[in-house]
Enzyme design. Sequence first.
Site, short mmCIF file in Angstrom:
data_model
loop_
_atom_site.label_atom_id
_atom_site.label_comp_id
_atom_site.label_asym_id
_atom_site.label_seq_id
_atom_site.Cartn_x
_atom_site.Cartn_y
_atom_site.Cartn_z
N LEU A 198 0.88 -1.16 0.00
CA LEU A 198 0.00 0.00 0.00
C LEU A 198 0.92 1.22 0.00
O LEU A 198 1.88 1.26 0.78
CB LEU A 198 -0.90 0.03 1.24
CG LEU A 198 -1.93 -1.10 1.38
CD1 LEU A 198 -2.65 -0.99 2.72
CD2 LEU A 198 -2.94 -1.06 0.24
N ASP A 199 0.63 2.19 -0.85
CA ASP A 199 1.51 3.36 -0.85
C ASP A 199 1.39 4.11 0.47
O ASP A 199 0.49 3.88 1.26
CB ASP A 199 1.23 4.27 -2.06
CG ASP A 199 -0.12 4.94 -2.00
OD1 ASP A 199 -0.37 5.69 -1.04
OD2 ASP A 199 -0.94 4.72 -2.92
N VAL A 200 2.33 5.00 0.70
CA VAL A 200 2.46 5.60 2.03
C VAL A 200 1.19 6.34 2.46
O VAL A 200 0.88 6.43 3.66
CB VAL A 200 3.70 6.55 2.05
CG1 VAL A 200 3.48 7.75 1.15
CG2 VAL A 200 4.04 6.98 3.47
N ASN A 201 0.42 6.87 1.52
CA ASN A 201 -0.79 7.62 1.87
C ASN A 201 -2.06 6.78 1.86
O ASN A 201 -3.15 7.29 2.12
CB ASN A 201 -0.97 8.79 0.90
CG ASN A 201 0.09 9.86 1.12
OD1 ASN A 201 0.45 10.16 2.25
ND2 ASN A 201 0.60 10.43 0.03
N THR A 202 -1.94 5.49 1.54
CA THR A 202 -3.10 4.60 1.54
C THR A 202 -3.15 3.82 2.84
O THR A 202 -2.13 3.37 3.36
CB THR A 202 -3.03 3.63 0.35
OG1 THR A 202 -3.03 4.38 -0.86
CG2 THR A 202 -4.23 2.68 0.33
#
Length: 363
Positions: A227-231
Amino acid sequence: MTQGPRSGSGRGEPRRSGQPQRGQSGSGKGQGTGRGGPAAAGRSGSAQGRLGAGGASSGAGQKGAGGKGAGAKGAGGKGGAPSGKGPRPYGNERFGRNLGPVKQRPRPAQKPAAAPRGGTSELEGVRLQKVLANAGVASRRVSEEMIAQGRVEVDGAIVTELGLRVDPETVVIHVDGMRIQLNETLKYFVFNKPRGVVSTMEDPEGRPCVSDYLKKKGERLFHVGRLDVNTEGLLLLTNDGELANRLTHPSYEIPKTYLVQVPGPMAQGVGAQMKEGLQLEDGWANVDSFKLVDSTPGKLLVEVVLHSGRNRIVRRLFDAVGHPVKRLVRVQLGPIRLGDQKQGTIRPLGHQEVGHLLAAVGL
């Protein structure tokens, strides 16, 4: 909150582009009940509330897992095994009791189980019913009933007679199509990843990462996908390399469910457009289902299901239709749901969850 019109079937089932589209944006059929999806339409308010509070949930979570109707009450009982099949395996554990029947992918042929041998204590191996009882599937008496009913497979062959002895370290056992994991060294966890946490075990830049949330700091685990850092949301952690490889391999098409917060309002037909497919910089992409969960002035909450694992695919799809993502939470991966698990916590998967997960990839 006022609930806007929905697009898509809302059933949460993977659907490839090119199939007939029932319930496209704005159509009367698009108001589906969402029976098969992880967030039922009647629960949109709670989903919106949890998303706003930072503890996002699909609405089909585990909160009621220990409640009424989840126990194994025998044939035909609420929440029990299918009619006539008796108690469910692992019927008394908390997690995974609301997953329904196993959705099993075809498994490769196994070497047939050896013929049952006569029962003296000098023979090698352990009696099958004892192996099941030791694994926590059911009591020995109930395990014997499961065997007699033809519900147990040993190395791909159904066993109906008592007396078979097996080697727990090498045998492959399924009950009602669900793999019984006998290897106690294999671990499976769900992490509810907060925003700002990197999906790695270590980060050279010193940012918060997954290992910061592990109680046993030296535990050797790896994450399944990213999951990307903002997800935010569901991230599986395991040391089962075969399962991790299959879950991330495109050929298995494991569905992933997301709650997406975007600016509103949204034009008619956007859901149908995303289901039919959009041309991105790295090729065509589409969602399997699209459902408008909640609508407030200037803000929409959408649930999408897709099986693609391409980098930032959800954000790029919504950018392509002019609705940049403000908040993104993954609430389900295959049969595993985030439920009401608090953000920043890690919990072990229940045996039924592990069994469903293994079945989804043909193990």
